[in-house]
Design an enzyme around this catalytic site. Structure first.
Site, PDB file in Angstrom:
ATOM      1  N   TYR A 115      16.099 -80.491  -3.918  1.00  0.00           N
ATOM      2  CA  TYR A 115      15.998 -81.933  -4.216  1.00  0.00           C
ATOM      3  C   TYR A 115      14.998 -82.678  -3.330  1.00  0.00           C
ATOM      4  O   TYR A 115      14.424 -82.094  -2.424  1.00  0.00           O
ATOM      5  CB  TYR A 115      17.355 -82.603  -4.293  1.00  0.00           C
ATOM      6  CG  TYR A 115      18.315 -82.591  -3.138  1.00  0.00           C
ATOM      7  CD1 TYR A 115      17.949 -82.308  -1.844  1.00  0.00           C
ATOM      8  CD2 TYR A 115      19.662 -82.903  -3.376  1.00  0.00           C
ATOM      9  CE1 TYR A 115      18.872 -82.340  -0.819  1.00  0.00           C
ATOM     10  CE2 TYR A 115      20.594 -82.936  -2.352  1.00  0.00           C
ATOM     11  CZ  TYR A 115      20.187 -82.656  -1.075  1.00  0.00           C
ATOM     12  OH  TYR A 115      21.107 -82.686  -0.066  1.00  0.00           O
ATOM     13  N   GLU A 116      14.757 -83.909  -3.652  1.00  0.00           N
ATOM     14  CA  GLU A 116      13.707 -84.720  -3.004  1.00  0.00           C
ATOM     15  C   GLU A 116      12.334 -84.070  -3.110  1.00  0.00           C
ATOM     16  O   GLU A 116      11.547 -84.105  -2.171  1.00  0.00           O
ATOM     17  CB  GLU A 116      14.034 -84.967  -1.523  1.00  0.00           C
ATOM     18  CG  GLU A 116      15.076 -86.009  -1.282  1.00  0.00           C
ATOM     19  CD  GLU A 116      14.736 -87.323  -1.952  1.00  0.00           C
ATOM     20  OE1 GLU A 116      15.654 -87.876  -2.559  1.00  0.00           O
ATOM     21  OE2 GLU A 116      13.580 -87.759  -1.900  1.00  0.00           O
TER      22      GLU A 116
END
Lengths: 588, 588
Positions: free
Chosen positions: B436-437
Site C-alpha cells: 500500500y501507499e
C-alpha cells in the site's frame, strides 16, 4: 484455477532430469513415453479437477477436533478416497504389496501436481509413502503383511512421530519411552507434537511410526528405537479391533496448511500404547532416516507445487488486471499490468524460480531411481548424487516456494492481501516448508559437513564438471543470448568451486565453526548455480522457433542475467563474513 | 514482550541521521537532548506497556462490522483514548491548532515504537496525520478551524479515500463523482475500497478525505478534486449533528493487521454525501500528494517497527531455546540455539537490516525537517533530499519488514508456524507494507524516473559524495574491521554510480522502458549502499570498548561483508537483464 503444466513437466523429466536413463533400465521397460504422458495427464486432471477446488475450503474451514476425533473439511474425505481408489497412492509402492513400482521420477511429477492442487492435501500421502518405505526396508514379515497392502493402497495412512516439545531439531533429547512386554510387543508412553495427520477421518485406520527409548537404551540418538503403533488393532482376519492407547490431545492453530491437521499425540495415557518394533532395538534412527530422506525431497516438491500454483494465479491476474499505460502500448485504454516492465520482471522471476525448483527436484528423483536400479559399480555414485541433491532440493525449493508466493501476493497488489483471492494462502501455506523435515539451516549444514566431503570431495568435482559441460555448450551454442548465458554460468561455477574449496579446506583444518557460519549462503550459491545450469540444459534442448521452447530460452537467459549474479556475493560472504558471525554474541 | 530500544533510537537520531542540525535551528531551541530522551522514554513506555499487549487480541479478534458500525478489539478504544489524551497524536501538529510542532524526526522515532507495539494500532493515527497536513496546507480557514483542533488532538481521526475497484495504482481511472450544491458544498457519490479505519469506534467522529471528479472535470488526474466528508456533521458550536450520507459497506478479511478495519465505503447512497472542497477544484491530486509523501515514510516505518519487534522476539527465543551443542560449547547440556553459527548469522541479519531501515527512515525524517526549517538557499536541497529518500525509505524498509519477520519465523522453527508464539503474526502484518501507499515497484519507478534526475542528477552526485566520505573515513579509521568495511562500501558505491549513470543515460536516450525494467533492482542497490553507509557512519561514531558501540560495529562489519556484496550483481543485472525482460510476453 490450476492447470497442470503437463508438457513442461514431461519436458523437464525427459530433457533436463534424465528420465531416459530410467526408462532404459530392464526394470522399467514398461515405462514408455506414452505411458509417462498418460500418467501425467491423468494425474494432472485429478489434481486440477478434484484436488485444486478443495484448497480454499481446507484453508477456511480447517479441521475440527471434537472428543479426540478430527474431522477434515467438507469434500476432503471423498476426494482422498477417490484419489486412493484411482491408484495414486501406490505409484512407487512395492509390487508384492500391490504397488505399481513405477519410478520415483513419476511420483515426483505427480506429487508436484497434488501439491499445486493443495499442499495441505498432498502432505498426508507423503507421510504414508515414508511409512511404506520404512516398513518395506526394515519391518518384519508379519508387520509387512499386516500393514503394507493397505498403506500401499492408501486405505490406511501413516504418520511420523519424532518431535517432542524439548526435542525438535535435536533427537538426542527424545524422552518418549518404550517398555518390553512379555508377548514380544512393547508399550509406548509419551507425548509427540507437530504430528501431521496424526488424527483424521480420511481413512479407517492410522499407522503411527513412533520414536521412543527403551529403559536400558544408551543415551543420545544411539538409544532410539522405532515402533509401529496402529490407531486400531488389526485382527488376524484383517478386520479392525479395539482402539490402541493413543489419542489426539490437540490440534495446532497454524499460519497455513489449515486443511492438514497438525496434532499433539498422547501415547500411553492408560496402560501404554501397544507398539511393534521396526528393525532392531536402538537402531530406530537409521529406519527413520529412510523415511526422512525421501520426505525431504517431498517437502522440496511442496515448495515447487505452491510456486507453480502461485505463478499461474499471478500470471492470470496480471493479464486480466489493467492499470496505467505500458511503454509502447497501442490504443487508448489501460494496459494489462503484465505489459509493465516491472511486472514482467516479477513474472519472469516467478517462472524461472519455479522451473529451477522443478529441475532440481526431478534431478534428485532421477538420482534416487538410478541408485535403486544401478549395478554394484554405479550404485555408490548415484547414492552420493541423491545424497548431495537432497538438501538442495529441500532447502532451495522451499525458499523458492515462499519467495514466489510472496511475489504472487505483490503482483495482486491490495487484492493479494485480502484472503478472498487465495494469493495470501499460498504465501501462508508455503512458509512451513523451510521449517519442517529439518530446517533449511540444517539442510545447509548437512550439505556442507556431510555431502561436500563424499568420496573425498570427488563426487562434487564430478557434478561440477557436468555443469561446466553445460556452461561450455551454452557458450558455444551460437544462438541469440546463449553466449552470455554460458559465460555467466562459467563465472558462477568458478564462484562455486572457490567456495566449495574454502568449505572443504575449513573442515580439513579443523575450522568447522567457520564452515557452519557459511553453510546457508553456500547452499544458496550451489542451488543457484545448479538451477541455472539445469535451465541452460533445458534451453539447449529447446527449439527457439516453437513457443514453449522460446519461453524456456527466455527464462534461462533471464535467470543467468539476473539472479545468478548473486553467486559472487555469496562466495565472498562465505569467505569474509564468517569471522564476524562467530565473534557475535547474541546475549550482548 | 517488547522493550523500546530507546538508547539505540536516540543514538541513530543524533549520530547517524543528524538530529543536531534540527536542534540547532531557532524554531527548535526547546528540543534539548534531555527533552528528546524524555519523549523517547515516555513514548517507549507507552508503546511497550499499553500498546504492545493489544497486538495479539487485535489479531485474534480483529474488528466486527454490524449494522454499518465497526467495533474494534477489546481494550483498543481505551488504549487509543489514553494515547491521544497523553498528547501523542499532536507531536508534530501545528501550534495554532493545539499541536506541539516538534520535529518530524521525533515523530518518526515515536512512530517506530507505536508500530513495534502494534502495526494495526499505529496505522490509524498515521492517516490522521496525513489529513492534518493536507488541511493545514490546503484547506479554507473554516475547515481548518472546524476540524484541525480535534484532528490534531486525536479526538477525531482522519481517513484517505483514493482507491476504487478499477483504480488502484492508476488514479486516472477514478470514477467517484462530485456535484456542486447551491450552498457552496458538494455532493459526493461513489464507492471506495481498502479504506483503512474507514469506520470504527475509537473516536466520535471520522473525517474522510475523498478524491472525486466534478461533472465538467478534465479526464485523467487533472480532473480530480479533494473533498472533506465528515461522518457526522459539525454544528456551529462544535457539537456533532446528524450523520452524513456515508456508510461502511464491508470490512475486508485480510492476511494480517486484523486489528485495523479495512473498509469499503459507500458515499452517497441517498442524496449524496455532503463534502467540502479542499484547495481548488481539479487540483486534488496535489493535496493528496501532500498526504501521500509523509504517509510513504510512515509506511516505511511500519516495516522498521515490525522488524524491530520480530528481532527482539527471535533473539529472546534463540537465547532461551536449547537444541544440540554449539561449536566450543562448555558443559554437558544442550546449547541455546543463539550459539549455533547458522542462527547467529540469521540474528545478525535481522539486527543489521532493522538498523538499516531505522537509519534510512530517520534520515528521511531529517530531510523533511530540514526542508521545513531551511532558508531559501537550502530549501531546494532538502526538499530534493527528502524526495529522493522517500521511495527508498518506503520500499526498502517494508521489504526489510517482511524479510526480517520471515527470518523470525524461521528461527522459531515449528513454533514459528503455530500462531500462538506471535512470530507468524509479524510475518502476516508486515506483508501489506510493500503493497500500500504505492507498491514497492511504483516506489522504484518513482526513484528512477523522477528522483534520480533531480537538479539534472546533481542532487544524486552530492548524496553519493557524502556516502563516499563515510566510506573513506571507515577505510582509514584504523580500528579492527573498519578497513574492509570501507573498501566494501567503496566498491558498492562504484556499483551504484555505474548503475545510476546507466539509468540517467537510458532516460536521456529515450530508452525509458529499459530504465523501468531495472527499477526494482536499482532501488535495492541504492538502498543497500545507503544503508551500509549509514551503519558505517554509526560504527565510526561508536566506542568499541562499550557494549552497545561494539555491537554497532559488529553489525556494520557484518552487513558490509555479507548483504552489501549483492550490489555488484544488482548493477550487472540492471545493465544486462533489461532486454530479456522487455522481450518477454506474458501471454505467450
Amino acid at each position: 484455477m490450476y492447470r497442470a503444466p503437463v508438457s513442461e513437466i514431461a519436458f523437464t523429466l525427459k530433457e533436463v532430469a534424465g528420465l531416459a536413463d530410467v526408462q532404459a533400465h530392464a526394470d522399467h521397460t514398461e515405462v514408455s513415453d506414452d505411458l509417462v504422458l498418460a500418467i501425467l495427464e491423468e494425474a494432472g486432471r485429478f489434481a486440477a479437477e478434484e484436488i485444486a477446488p478443495l484448497n480454499t475450503v481446507g484453508d477456511r474451514q480447517g479441521t475440527r477436533l471434537e472428543d479426540g476425533a478430527v474431522t477434515t473439511a467438507p469434500g476432503w474425505k471423498e476426494a482422498y478416497r477417490a484419489w486412493a481408489e484411482g491408484g495414486w497412492n501406490s505409484l512407487t509402492g512395492p509390487e508384492e504389496h500391490g504397488g505399481q513400482a513405477l519410478p520415483m521420477m513419476l511420483q515426483a511429477a505427480a506429487l508436484e501436481m497434488w501439491n499445486s492442487g493443495s499442499m495441505a492435501f498432498a502432505i498426508g500421502p507423503t507421510l504414508t509413502a515414508g511409512a511404506v518405505e520404512a516398513l518395506e526396508k526394515h519391518a518384519s514379515p508379519y508387520l509387512q503383511e499386516t500393514y503394507l497392502p493397505k498403506l500401499v493402497s492408501g486405505e490406511w495412512m501413516g504418520t511420523m512421530n519424532l518431535t517432542e516439545p524439548q526435542a525438535g531439531s535435536d533427537l538426542n533429547a527424545l524422552r518418549a519411552r518404550a517398555e518390553r512386554a512379555e508377548d514380544g510387543t512393547y508399550r509406548i508412553f509419551g507425548q509427540k507434537i507437530f504430528i501431521t495427520y496424526g488424527e483424521h477421518d480420511l481413512t479407517d485406520n492410522i499407522i503411527h511410526l513412533v520414536l521412543a527409548r527403551l529403559p536400558d537404551a544408551p543415551a543420545g540418538t544411539r538409544g532410539i528405537s522405532l515402533f509401529l503403533v496402529p490407531k486400531f488393532f488389526v485382527n488376524p482376519d484383517g478386520s479392525l479391533g479395539e482402539c490402541n492407547d493413543v489419542r489426539c490431545a490437540g490440534v495446532e492453530h497454524k499460519l497455513g496448511i489449515h486443511g492438514s491437521p497438525t496434532c499433539t499425540m498422547a501415547f500411553g495415557d492408560g496402560d501404554g500404547a501397544v507398539g511393534w518394533l521396526i528393525g532392531e532395538e536402538n537402531r530406530g534412527l537409521a529406519c527413520m532416516f529412510t523415511m526422512m530422506n525421501n520426505a525431504r525431497l517431498a517437502v522440496g516438491i511442496q515448495g515447487l507445487g505452491v510456486a507453480e500454483r502461485a505463478t499461474q494465479q499471478a500470471l492470470a491476474y496480471a493479464l486480466d488486471r489493467r492499470q496505467g499505460r505500458a511503454p509502447g502500448a497501442d490504443g487508448a485504454g489501460m494496459s494489462p499490468i503484465a505489459d509493465h516492465p516491472d511486472i514482467k520482471r516479477s513474472l519472469l522471476s516467478m517462472q524461472a524460480w519455479t522451473q529451477v525448483a522443478r529441475a532440481i527436484c526431478y534431478a534428485n528423483a532421477h538420482a534416487i531411481d538410478m541408485a535403486r536400479l544401478a549395478g554394484e559399480a554405479e550404485r555408490r555414485h548415484w547414492n552420493e548424487r541423491a545424497a548431495m541433491l537432497t538438501p538442495i532440493a529441500k532447502a532451495l525449493s522451499t525458499d523458492i516456494g515462499v519467495e514466489v508466493a510472496s511475489l504472487g501476493v505483490q503482483i495482486h497488489g491490495g487484492m493479494g492481501y485480502v484472503e478472498e483471492t487465495g494469493a495470501a494462502q499460498h504465501f501462508r501455506d508455503a512458509r512451513i516448508a523451510p521449517i519442517y523435515e529439518g530446517t533449511n539451516g540444517i539442510q545447509s549444514i548437512d550439505l556442507v559437513l556431510r555431502k561436500l566431503p563424499l568420496s573425498g570431495g570427488e563426487h562434487l568435482q564430478g557434478l561440477l564438471d557436468e555443469l561446466a559441460a553445460v556452461a561450455a555448450a551454452a557458450r558455444d551454442d551460437g544462438r541469440e543470448g546463449f553466449e552470455p548465458m554460458g559465460v555467466a554460468l562459467q563465472r558462477a561455477l568458478a564462484d562455486l568451486r572457490g567456495a566449495a574449496d574454502w568449505m572443504l579446506r575449513a573442515q580439513a583444518e579443523g575450522r568447522q565453526a567457520e564452515a557452519l557460519a557459511g553453510a546457508t549462503p553456500f547452499l544458496r550459491l550451489m542451488g543457484l548455480t545448479l538451477g541455472a545450469a539445469l535451465l541452460a540444459k533445458g534451453a539447449l534442448a529447446s527449439d527457439a522457433d516453437e513457443s514453449a521452447g522460446a519461453h524456456r530460452i527466455v527464462l534461462a537467459r533471464y535467470f543467468a542475467a539476473s539472479h545468478l549474479g548473486e553467486t559472487g556475493a555469496l562466495a565472498a560472504q562465505i569467505a569474509t563474513a564468517s569471522d564476524v558471525v562467530l565473534a557475535y554474541r547474541a546475549e550482548a
